[in-house]
Design a protein around this motif. Sequence first.
Motif, PDB file in Angstrom:
ATOM      1  N   GLY A 390       0.854  -1.186   0.000  1.00 45.03           N
ATOM      2  CA  GLY A 390       0.000   0.000   0.000  1.00 45.03           C
ATOM      3  C   GLY A 390       0.881   1.224   0.000  1.00 45.03           C
ATOM      4  O   GLY A 390       2.103   1.114  -0.106  1.00 45.03           O
ATOM      5  N   CYS A 391       0.283   2.415   0.145  1.00 48.05           N
ATOM      6  CA  CYS A 391       1.084   3.647   0.138  1.00 48.05           C
ATOM      7  C   CYS A 391       2.192   3.597   1.190  1.00 48.05           C
ATOM      8  O   CYS A 391       3.288   4.099   0.979  1.00 48.05           O
ATOM      9  CB  CYS A 391       0.205   4.863   0.410  1.00 48.05           C
ATOM     10  N   THR A 393       4.114   1.459   2.016  1.00 46.81           N
ATOM     11  CA  THR A 393       5.349   0.841   1.535  1.00 46.81           C
ATOM     12  C   THR A 393       6.414   1.925   1.362  1.00 46.81           C
ATOM     13  O   THR A 393       7.607   1.686   1.543  1.00 46.81           O
ATOM     14  CB  THR A 393       5.082   0.156   0.171  1.00 46.81           C
ATOM     15  N   MET A 409       0.418  -8.971   0.658  1.00 49.07           N
ATOM     16  CA  MET A 409      -0.745  -8.441   1.367  1.00 49.07           C
ATOM     17  C   MET A 409      -0.945  -9.206   2.677  1.00 49.07           C
ATOM     18  O   MET A 409      -1.056 -10.435   2.675  1.00 49.07           O
ATOM     19  CB  MET A 409      -1.998  -8.597   0.505  1.00 49.07           C
ATOM     20  N   GLY A 432      -2.627  -1.343   5.949  1.00 48.26           N
ATOM     21  CA  GLY A 432      -3.682  -0.374   5.673  1.00 48.26           C
ATOM     22  C   GLY A 432      -5.048  -0.939   6.010  1.00 48.26           C
ATOM     23  O   GLY A 432      -5.181  -2.114   6.364  1.00 48.26           O
ATOM     24  N   SER A 434      -7.621  -1.375   3.913  1.00 43.69           N
ATOM     25  CA  SER A 434      -8.044  -2.346   2.905  1.00 43.69           C
ATOM     26  C   SER A 434      -7.291  -3.659   3.084  1.00 43.69           C
ATOM     27  O   SER A 434      -7.859  -4.745   2.942  1.00 43.69           O
ATOM     28  CB  SER A 434      -7.812  -1.773   1.508  1.00 43.69           C
ATOM     29  N   THR A 435      -6.002  -3.551   3.437  1.00 40.55           N
ATOM     30  CA  THR A 435      -5.193  -4.748   3.677  1.00 40.55           C
ATOM     31  C   THR A 435      -5.702  -5.507   4.896  1.00 40.55           C
ATOM     32  O   THR A 435      -5.689  -6.733   4.930  1.00 40.55           O
ATOM     33  CB  THR A 435      -3.718  -4.343   3.874  1.00 40.55           C
ATOM     34  N   THR A 464      -8.871   2.635  -0.251  1.00 42.04           N
ATOM     35  CA  THR A 464      -7.783   1.836  -0.808  1.00 42.04           C
ATOM     36  C   THR A 464      -7.007   2.813  -1.684  1.00 42.04           C
ATOM     37  O   THR A 464      -7.328   3.004  -2.858  1.00 42.04           O
ATOM     38  CB  THR A 464      -8.343   0.659  -1.630  1.00 42.04           C
ATOM     39  N   MET A 466      -3.543   3.570  -2.685  1.00 40.33           N
ATOM     40  CA  MET A 466      -2.486   3.412  -3.677  1.00 40.33           C
ATOM     41  C   MET A 466      -3.007   3.072  -5.071  1.00 40.33           C
ATOM     42  O   MET A 466      -2.462   3.496  -6.074  1.00 40.33           O
ATOM     43  CB  MET A 466      -1.510   2.329  -3.193  1.00 40.33           C
ATOM     44  N   THR A 467      -4.065   2.274  -5.131  1.00 36.83           N
ATOM     45  CA  THR A 467      -4.563   1.813  -6.425  1.00 36.83           C
ATOM     46  C   THR A 467      -5.573   2.781  -7.045  1.00 36.83           C
ATOM     47  O   THR A 467      -6.150   2.479  -8.083  1.00 36.83           O
ATOM     48  CB  THR A 467      -5.211   0.431  -6.256  1.00 36.83           C
ATOM     49  N   ASN A 472     -13.673   0.089   0.416  1.00 34.79           N
ATOM     50  CA  ASN A 472     -13.379  -1.226   0.991  1.00 34.79           C
ATOM     51  C   ASN A 472     -14.362  -1.468   2.136  1.00 34.79           C
ATOM     52  O   ASN A 472     -15.141  -0.576   2.473  1.00 34.79           O
ATOM     53  CB  ASN A 472     -11.900  -1.309   1.413  1.00 34.79           C
TER      54      ASN A 472
END
Lengths: 604, 194
Positions: A390-391, A393, A409, A432, A434-435, A464, A466-467, A472
Amino acid sequence: MPNLLAEGGRQLLLGNEAISRGLIEAGAGFASTYPGTPSSEVGNILEKISGEAGLYFEFSTNEKVAMEVSAAAASSGVRSFVFMKHVGLNVAADPMMTLAYAGVKGGMLIMSADDPSCHSSQNEQDNRYYSTLALIPMVEPSTPQEAKDMVKVAYEISEKLELPVLFRTTTRVNHARGVVEFGSKAVPKIKGHFDKDVSRFVNIPAYAKNNRTRLLDLNAKAQQLSEESPLNFIEGSGDVGIITSGVSYTYVREFISDASILKLGFTNPLPEKKIADFIKGKKFVIVAEELEPFLEDQVFRICAQNNLSVPVYGKRSGHLPRAWEYSPDTLKGIRELVKVTDFTQPLPAVTVKLPSRPPTLCAGCPHRGMFAAAKKAAGNSDVIYCSDIGCYTLGVQPPFQAADFIICMGGGAGAAGGFAQSTEQTAIAFMGDSTFFHAGIPPIINALFNNHKEVIVVLDNRTTAMTGHQPNPGTGRDFGGITTEPIDILSLVKGVGVKFAKEVDPYDVKAATQVMKEAIAFDGLAVVISKCPCPLELKKQKQLVIRECTVDQDKCTKCYNCVRSIACPALIKKDGIITMDPTQCIGCGMCANVCPVDAIEVRK
Amino acid sequence: MKYTVQIVGVGGQGVLLASMVLGNAAMNIGYKVAMSEVHGMAQRGGSVLSTLRFGDDVISPLEAAGSADLIMGFEPAETCRNLPLANRDSVILMNLDPVLPSMVAAGFEEYPDIEDLKKAVSDVNPNLFVIDATKIAIEAGKAVAANAVMIGAVAAIKGFPIPKDKLLEALIEQVPEKFRDLNVKAFEMGYNSL
């Protein structure tokens, strides 16, 4: 934004837009995904247009569930589409393997968007092998136009065989853009009926054994379809042959001028007879494909089985690389074999030292505050920071350096338990929201069950991010005529019995630091939820209230605590003086919170 | 005819919008178009590159190093970083307004002198055009219109295969109605600045 529901015409489409249009033209009635680059735009598009297009779409909690819901729809006769990035298919592999034994009734496509060169990924695995592992047919488009057209063809293949089809793309197909001619739209069938058939849909050993042979028989049938498929075709003539697929075809087609090309779009099972006939009489053959020698090794086998002693060049001969995505430049490797365009001599790299520009957490990103709090609380103790996908990271970069171990994940929290048990170091995991819902709950339960002393920080930024900001379970859904309530992470964590579970506001770095200190000292599993919406998402929703931070130069003692701990891009340090970039600052106040002399003021 | 534009800059500068405008203009006059964009992680303040190819027979979404006909540089350091995409005969359009990388902003790294960056390009390529696109955009009304300024400047480059009116038309198609006047003004100012 292109109009993907237009009646006809042509538009300049991104590969992922073309694929979405393909679903409309094929009458897909059901789609599911867990977002992941380079597949994400398809989800964002379907979130917007599925209601009007009349198909059901959902962001599933993870790829495995996405696979299962789409499998059920297809087993009931509804054309379904499940899509994800390449590593997502690892998560969904379990249902996929046995789904192949059961098969489907309505067409089902499984899109795996691979990422050669790891543009946005943790590895560059070649998912074409999943088609041979699961024994399911595979198609591979080369351009946006093909991607759109192949959706329909792949559904026909799927329905002829009653098998799911792997629709394999790569970044340079998903994120390529080209002119796409529209076909007519189909009316989607969104409701089917599940006709029970235990011998197919219940794979207990007695049935599974038979379904294994049934699947092998279907593969023989699939091979016949591949032999006859217009997706596999020959262009040009000559005694030098090039066998290619995917985006590599576009490079070969445009930059090599004196070879006969066998372009493969139906790549599992391979059209073995067509390939053998193509090779027969050739001086030699080159196989041009990205990543693993998937086609090449099969070409060697086809040559052996057909007693063809034609040399095969590619990766095994060292002419073409196995790592990283191809480009026209890659073809230089086969210049001694075929006529490759003479590329102009590039200018040399400049000698001026250029500053690095890695992707970075945004100005006002709440993750900055939580990283600062965790680092401050940990002090000089020996901490292993387990991070996730995710961000956050990006927390690997200085000044945070809050990522020592990232695999997949949900992997950070799982690994933290292992580190806590197998070392004397402190284990802190970040994930995150969502994770958390994707794969983060089982490791929390595991830590409780096995009494791992670890700290799990859930960076809940209410999206969510990063994508590209998908909803979520923590946000609830509100699209396509369906509205659901958010699932509260704190209640869930407390519900399973976590004794230390606290929510913090990451913009209040001081208070968050105190909670992190308590969490680290806690004898057992501690879960800290950093709750603060992503400013980018707020901006999109037109809910971001922008304040302004200013630095009082008279008060500033130049301790640089702000840039060292928060390092917000809106903070500028020049000639020893800290100023604020008003075009970037959103006035979140994190820097003001960590300033020991109150030199930063937050104004409305 | 084949023509390749490499559009380089920083996430958030409007590189993707510019490539959409140029791509649509190329499509509208009947060229084949193949493009490649960077999405995802790299967009978070990182370097972005968008490749646009158009002509009578293009299919590859990428171009070989050194083969760009035009580098459309939204940011000076990024233009220099991507110089090996160009050759001696390429045209290079460079916006002189820098976007400071986070490590420069935080004082950990230095941003080079703009004059040095200009010289680094002009030493090896005689076709450098520089422009203060961000300043011009602010003059036109808003900094975000810098990409319209850049597109206007491209229209003024001698030998660029898409005529000015087609570029402007595609720009108007791509921007929201309420920002139309701002973008048209910025486009014209960019055109006249070269």
